[in-house]
Design an enzyme around this catalytic site. Structure first.
Site, short mmCIF file in Angstrom:
data_model
loop_
_atom_site.label_atom_id
_atom_site.label_comp_id
_atom_site.label_asym_id
_atom_site.label_seq_id
_atom_site.Cartn_x
_atom_site.Cartn_y
_atom_site.Cartn_z
N CYS A 70 1.83 -0.96 -1.76
CA CYS A 70 2.81 0.00 -2.03
C CYS A 70 4.06 -0.11 -2.54
CB CYS A 70 2.55 1.31 -0.81
SG CYS A 70 3.68 2.60 -1.56
N CYS A 73 6.45 2.07 0.41
CA CYS A 73 6.50 1.64 2.33
C CYS A 73 7.89 0.36 2.00
CB CYS A 73 5.58 0.68 2.07
SG CYS A 73 3.86 2.28 1.88
N HIS A 133 4.00 6.41 4.93
CA HIS A 133 2.26 6.39 3.35
C HIS A 133 1.90 7.73 3.07
CE1 HIS A 133 1.16 4.28 0.11
NE2 HIS A 133 -0.43 4.73 0.30
N ASN A 173 6.66 15.48 -8.71
CA ASN A 173 5.19 15.29 -9.04
C ASN A 173 3.81 15.45 -7.72
OD1 ASN A 173 5.96 15.35 -11.86
ND2 ASN A 173 5.88 13.63 -12.32
N HIS A 184 2.72 7.29 -2.37
CA HIS A 184 4.10 7.46 -1.44
C HIS A 184 4.20 8.54 -1.67
CE1 HIS A 184 5.62 5.14 1.90
NE2 HIS A 184 7.01 6.21 1.28
N HIS A 186 7.54 10.89 -2.39
CA HIS A 186 8.35 10.79 -3.44
C HIS A 186 8.75 11.04 -4.26
CE1 HIS A 186 5.39 9.49 -6.02
NE2 HIS A 186 6.84 8.67 -6.92
N GLN A 188 12.02 12.17 -7.96
CA GLN A 188 12.73 11.25 -9.02
C GLN A 188 13.39 12.44 -9.33
OE1 GLN A 188 10.41 8.89 -11.48
NE2 GLN A 188 8.83 9.77 -11.34
#
Length: 357
Positions: A70, A73, A133, A173, A184, A186, A188
């Site tokens: 990933c 991470c 994660h 999303n 992971h 997150h 945007q």
């Protein structure tokens, strides 16, 4: 909140956000990366007037790597990722595969009357909500969620200062059904070089409503939902949460501050603290609907950077394509071909289910 700025190996900016009192120094990125280079072009659709972004370099972006590869991470045990530190709380950095770029040049300009194009002079960032994660936003503590809100507000302020940026859009999303390519936790941020269609349409309706009625459209919607009550999910002193009267999606929930602010930076401490608690409660209710966690898109609607700010009312629009256990809604003929939405469920019934979840 503590804010620490650094630079990645290819020249992209990275910012660490830590709770007050955390001591951190920017960590050098030891990777051997070529200088960041990407370009995007905006093409005007002559039929609709919409700007369409062409960013072919995104075809090579990272796609569903295993957990031990990933890129979001922390950098540990000799493996270097996009975050050059052994641990972090919240991190924002420039996307390696952006839809918009400040490096897009004059060679992107086209104007022959019918076909028009211009450089996609904006910026795209990734916001990592936690170094863990194996969790999700739903699993964050209220304190960690509040730190994410502070990071969103700071990035909105900073990106809004870029001269070519007209609108700053933080979003998340979640779920493979949505098309997520990195697991992971997150989100945007897109810093658009134009006013995107959904924001433009909502603000145009609000401006027309104010001209006709002398009142704020968003405020009147809040009052109408409060009076009806059947679609209200949660209400506190600072936030009201409801399913909209004309919901498009199988699951659609809107979160508004009860006191009007135009954008994330204008939220005060009480509003930020309460949002963290309320939002986590809503997400956990969504996850209680079915046997698997609910996929969703969470999109902040806020005022543009410079124009059309007078009637704006910050709010979060949370939607999901899941319509039943093991089933998702596809945008088929009516929705995709004509923009004529069909919702198979009633918002009032779903609101009752969520209140009981």
């Amino acid at each position: 909140m503590e804010r620490t700025t650094g630079t990645l190996a290819d020249g992209r900016e990275i910012v660490w956000y830590d709770r007050a009192g955390t001591a951190r120094r920017p960590t050098p990125d030891p990777r051997d990366l070529p200088p960041a280079a990407s370009s995007s072009q905006l093409r005007l659709d002559p039929l609709t007037g919409d700007w369409i972004t062409v960013a072919s370099h995104r075809q090579t972006r990272t796609y569903l790597p295993p957990a031990d590869e990933c890129p979001l991470c922390p950098s540990r045990d000799g493996r270097h990722t996009e975050i050059p530190s052994a641990d972090y709380q919240v991190v924002a950095f420039e996307n390696r595969f952006p839809s918009f770029s400040l490096g897009s040049g004059a060679d992107q300009v086209v104007d022959d009357g019918l076909f028009q194009a211009r450089p996609g002079l904006g910026r795209c960032e990734v916001v990592c909500f936690t170094s863990d994660h194996d969790t999700s936003f739903t699993g964050l503590t209220p304190q960690q969620a509040r730190l994410v809100v502070d990071a969103w507000a700071d990035r909105t302020r900073e990106l809004g200062r870029i001269g070519s940026v007209d609108y700053v859009f933080p979003f998340e999303n979640r779920g493979v059904e949505i098309g997520v390519t990195l697991q992971h936790p997150h989100g945007q941020i897109y810093a658009y070089p134009y006013l995107p269609p959904v924001a433009a349409r909502e603000l145009a309706r609000a401006e027309a409503y104010a001209a006709e009625h002398g009142r704020n459209l968003f405020g009147d919607i809040i009052e109408a939902e409060r009076r009806a009550g059947t679609r209200v999910l949660v209400e506190t002193d600072e936030w009201i949460v409801f399913l909209p009267y004309a919901a498009r999606w199988p699951i659609e929930v809107h979160l508004y501050p009860t006191r009007r602010v135009r954008d994330l930076p204008e939220l005060d401490d009480a509003q930020r603290d309460d949002f963290a608690r309320v939002y986590l409660d809503v997400l956990r209710r969504l996850d209680g609907l079915y046997s698997q966690p609910t996929p969703y898109i969470a999109s902040w609607q806020q005022a543009p950077t410079r124009q059309h700010r007078e009637e704006a009312w910050l709010h979060l629009e949370l939607l999901s394509v899941r319509r039943a256990e093991g089933k998702v809604k596809f945008l088929a003929g009516s929705e995709s071909g004509q923009g004529g939405w069909v919702n198979d469920g009633e918002p009032e019934q779903l609101a009752e289910r969520l209140r009981s979840a």
